[in-house]
Design a protein around this motif. Structure first.
Motif, PDB file in Angstrom:
ATOM      1  N   VAL A 567       1.971  -6.894  -3.798  1.00  0.00           N
ATOM      2  CA  VAL A 567       1.864  -8.268  -3.279  1.00  0.00           C
ATOM      3  C   VAL A 567       1.047  -8.330  -1.994  1.00  0.00           C
ATOM      4  N   GLY A 568       0.367  -9.471  -1.838  1.00  0.00           N
ATOM      5  CA  GLY A 568      -0.288  -9.821  -0.576  1.00  0.00           C
ATOM      6  C   GLY A 568       0.108 -11.259  -0.258  1.00  0.00           C
ATOM      7  N   ASP A 569      -0.298 -11.760   0.884  1.00  0.00           N
ATOM      8  CA  ASP A 569       0.050 -13.137   1.246  1.00  0.00           C
ATOM      9  C   ASP A 569      -0.446 -14.101   0.170  1.00  0.00           C
ATOM     10  N   LYS A 596       0.108  -4.774   3.382  1.00  0.00           N
ATOM     11  CA  LYS A 596       0.538  -4.236   4.685  1.00  0.00           C
ATOM     12  C   LYS A 596       2.067  -4.152   4.622  1.00  0.00           C
ATOM     13  N   ARG A 597       2.688  -3.412   5.565  1.00  0.00           N
ATOM     14  CA  ARG A 597       4.153  -3.363   5.518  1.00  0.00           C
ATOM     15  C   ARG A 597       4.777  -4.472   6.372  1.00  0.00           C
ATOM     16  N   SER A 598       3.957  -5.177   7.135  1.00  0.00           N
ATOM     17  CA  SER A 598       4.490  -6.328   7.866  1.00  0.00           C
ATOM     18  C   SER A 598       4.841  -7.409   6.844  1.00  0.00           C
ATOM     19  N   THR A 599       5.664  -8.370   7.295  1.00  0.00           N
ATOM     20  CA  THR A 599       6.163  -9.391   6.373  1.00  0.00           C
ATOM     21  C   THR A 599       5.018 -10.089   5.635  1.00  0.00           C
ATOM     22  N   LEU A 619      -0.182  -0.400   0.570  1.00  0.00           N
ATOM     23  CA  LEU A 619      -1.039   0.206  -0.465  1.00  0.00           C
ATOM     24  C   LEU A 619      -1.605   1.564  -0.076  1.00  0.00           C
ATOM     25  N   GLU A 620      -1.902   1.747   1.214  1.00  0.00           N
ATOM     26  CA  GLU A 620      -2.480   3.021   1.647  1.00  0.00           C
ATOM     27  C   GLU A 620      -1.421   4.107   1.809  1.00  0.00           C
ATOM     28  N   GLY A 621      -0.166   3.678   1.999  1.00  0.00           N
ATOM     29  CA  GLY A 621       0.896   4.658   2.263  1.00  0.00           C
ATOM     30  C   GLY A 621       1.361   5.372   1.002  1.00  0.00           C
TER      31      GLY A 621
END
Ligand code: HDD
Length: 719
Positions: A567-569, A596-599, A619-621
């Motif tokens: 998911v993305g915004d 990103k891992r932020s909300t 996604l990069e992690g």
């Protein structure tokens, strides 16, 4: 995260304590005697001699605010801390160094009293506690889980009559027939002596040199080149005792026996590219998978089976039933499934449990015996011996190794002995008749009076000299994709051998199995001089139970399968929530992977109005390799994903690894473009389109996605 870990550890301790209270699990109760809980708030650091320490950071020294002077040797706390650290390591296992284990329970569902008197195999009311350690063979303790290798399947059952160890593998046969060859086969497989390369790999000259020079290894190397050597999970592989043991019943009759464990989840493997990548991306993939399943209450289970041959039929087979390089084909010796093994508790501490567990093939209980299998007989010597160098002579007193039944004898002393034996005698017989041997009716082990006659000779019987029939039988029994994987694996391995003597001779050896296989591999690896004719006709026979396709679970399940939801915004919350709920209900493990891992906020939400979703990873992690399946809900976020190379890679890689991929709404065209799927391959029913495990729907359709995950393995087999 820290608090979650804390809760899970505390839960585990609680569970152990509860079972002690109820005395449900005798081994858990036994271990609790030696278990301390670091999370108890009353704890304070003490030295090993029990004195509370006020400072464990600064060595006592001559020092002031202005000047730091020398450290004082007199500081006993600092010295102890360093001494203890200096001696933390013990020798790693000479083979099977890397492993992971768990506690569990064995339940007998059907008594085998007709063939054995062993309580564990006759008393259906028992629950026998156990510890099972999985391992790779060749790698060091710090190597990767997913390498191509045999997996160890070592079981210690803490029975009422003593410990019973089955030290098995996930492959039913072995490389060699006689234990005296073991150091050679292991030296040849381990890193080469001049440069200690390669780590945890059989893809090198020495290993394949050995294979060629030992025709008896042919059957086993075919198994190691199959998908069995790259399991998806420890929970999804079979376990085999490999060697031939014996069972003895109350009437004194003896039967030969093989032990087999078949996983309820079916036998599944990674694809080779996935295994290679995971070795770097997540070297702990298998041990984490095991812990994760148990922590989630999805306890792995195996059916326990025996193959039994009465003593008088020993010579009725074209192979020698004591030869560990041969299987007993099910058509000739059916498997009788009589029990169930479940793993249900993770370890509390790795070192004291998984590392210090020590197995011995020689540890059997009344009703179970050995055979003259020359591999087993040597193993019976080797395991006790290796524990002496790894753990010392009193290794059986260690909590993880000690039996749950009384241990009493006149063995004494040795380094680190800690049982205190009260009494004035330590020998038998003695004037007090203290600690006599047990009579048969008291449970004493009685050896089978086997008749043995012969001359002393360094040799094996004639049937041991036939080495190709079952290699062909195994290869013939594989499905087409499994055969293709064997050819690809051999091509990879021999490509890593730079000595033409090695790879050319090995390709010639394949002519003993199958001309098509030999040609394919020879062409790939550049063995251009091998004859273009079979050295031995393939007999064309097949047997059931050799292909892992024979072990698909009766009820396909997605329980414990890891699903990444990207998911993305601006993602579609209806699709996201619907699929996540459906997966959770089916006991799968959904993970939200954000850009990103932020909300991240769904379509129609923003920071001020919505609560958003906090992804588990970004996604990069992570990489697609760490998941069984990928789902992308529709929504405006798809535009962002299209521009994100890593997102594209996730989908393409998952497709390349034959995983189920789901998409809804706007994500449908993204997935199709990413996979470059030819339209003709799509079959469609209504709104839902399915092809090669890719399920797309313009509306949310969690059920068909679930089906696709179940079928993902099926999709693998057609590509
Ligand atoms: Fe072995 C460890 C399985 C043949 C000597 N072996 C070991 C382990 C497994 C096996 C699963 C790891 C146990 C654990 O988790 O601690 N080994 C097998 C199988 C074999 C086999 C299925 C063939 C049927 N092994 C074999 C032979 C010898 C050994 C022929 C020696 C003559 N094996 C050992 C060992 C190890 C061991 C050196 C190393 C660590 C240990 O025993 O406890 O003694």
């Amino acid at each position: 995260m820290a608090s979650e870990i804390l809760t899970s550890i505390t839960d585990r301790t609680k569970k152990a304590v509860e079972s002690v209270a109820g005395e449900k699990d005798a081994k858990a109760a036994d271990l609790a005697r030696d278990t301390k809980d670091v999370h108890d708030p009353k704890n304070r650091i003490t030295s090993d001699w029990g004195v509370r320490e006020s400072n464990t950071d600064d060595w006592l020294k001559v020092a002031s605010e202005e000047k730091t002077g020398p450290e004082l040797l007199e500081d006993p706390f600092a010295r102890e801390k360093i001494h203890r650290f200096d001696h933390e390591r013990i020798p790693e296992r000479v083979v099977h160094a890397r492993g992971a284990g768990a506690f569990g329970t064995f339940r007998l569902l059907e008594s085998a009293a007709d063939v054995t008197s062993a309580g564990v195999l006759t008393d259906t009311s028992r629950e026998t506690p156990l510890f099972l350690r999985f391992s790779t063979v060749l790698g060091s303790r710090g190597s990767a889980d997913t390498v191509r290798d045999v997996r160890g399947f070592a079981l210690k059952m803490y029975t009422k009559e003593g410990n019973w160890d089955i030290v098995g593998n996930n492959i039913p046969v072995f490389f060699i027939q006689d234990a005296m060859k073991f150091p050679d086969v292991i030296h040849a497989g381990k890193p080469e002596p001049h440069n200690e390369v390669p780590q945890a790999q059989t893809a090198h000259n020495n290993f394949w040199d050995f294979q060629f020079l030992h025709t008896e290894a042919t059957h086993m190397f075919m198994w190691t080149q199959s998908d069995r050597a790259i399991p998806r999970s420890y929970r999804m592989m079979q376990g085999f005792g490999v060697n031939t043991y014996t069972l003895q019943n109350d009437k004194g009759e003896r039967h030969f026996v093989k032990f087999i464990f078949t996983p309820e989840l079916g036998v599944h493997s990674l694809v080779w590219d996935e295994a290679l990548k995971l070795a770097g991306q997540d070297p702990d993939f298998h041990r984490k998978d095991l812990m994760e399943a148990i922590d989630n209450g999805a306890y792995p289970k195996w059916r326990f089976g025996i193959q039994v041959i009465p003593e008088h039929r020993e010579d009725d087979f074209e192979f020698d039933i004591l030869d560990a390089t041969k299987v007993w084909p099910e058509e000739e010796v059916p498997i009788r499934y009589i029990g169930e093994l479940e793993l249900n508790r993770n370890v509390d501490e790795y070192f004291t449990q998984t590392e210090q567990i020590a197995y011995c093939t020689s540890h059997i209980v009344p009703g179970i015996g050995f055979s003259d299998d020359p591999l087993l007989q040597g193993r019976n010597f080797s395991y006790f011996d290796t524990q002496l160098s790894r753990l010392g002579v009193n290794w059986q007193e260690l909590p993880i190794n000690r039996p749950v039944c009384p241990v009493m004898n006149h063995n004494r002393d040795g380094a680190m002995r800690h049982t205190i034996m009260k009494g004035t005698v330590n020998y038998w017989p003695n004037r007090f008749s203290a600690v006599p041997p047990a009579k048969k009716e008291e449970g004493g082990y009685v050896d089978y009076p086997e008749k043995v006659a012969g001359i002393k000779a360094r040799m094996r019987s004639k049937k041991f000299r036939e080495h190709y029939n079952q290699a062909q039988l195994f290869y013939n029994s594989l499905s087409a994709p499994e055969k293709a994987h064997v050819a690809a694996a051999l091509s990879f391995e021999l490509d890593h051998c730079d000595d033409p003597v090695v790879y050319e001779r090995m390709c010639e050896r394949l002519l003993d199995i199958d001309i098509g296989l030999a040609r394919e591999v020879a062409e790939k690896v550049g063995a251009e001089n091998i004859p273009d004719m079979p050295k031995r006709q393939n007999h064309g026979k097949k047997a059931k139970g050799l292909s892992q396709m024979d072990y698909m679970p009766k009820e396909p399940t997605i329980a414990t399968r890891r699903v990444a939801i990207i998911v993305g915004d601006g993602y579609d919350p209806v699709a996201y929530n619907g699929v996540k709920a459906a997966l959770t209900a089916a006991q799968a493990l959904p993970f939200t992977i954000g850009t990103k891992r932020s909300t991240i906020y769904a379509a129609g939400e923003d920071k001020s109005t919505g609560k958003g979703v906090k992804p588990d990873h970004h996604l990069e992690g992570m990489r697609s390799t760490m998941f069984d399946s990928v789902f992308i809900p529709g929504g405006a976020h798809v535009e962002t994903l299209r521009k994100n190379g890593r997102a594209l890679h996730w989908v393409r890689e998952a497709f390349g690894h034959l995983k189920a991929i789901g998409a809804t709404g706007e994500a449908v065209s993204f997935v199709k473009d990413a996979c470059a799927l030819p339209g003709v391959l799509f079959s469609s029913s209504g709104d839902v389109v399915e092809s090669y495990g890719v399920v797309t729907a313009s509306k949310v359709e969690p059920n068909s996605f679930k089906e696709a995950i179940k079928m993902a393995k099926g999709a693998k087999d057609f590509i």
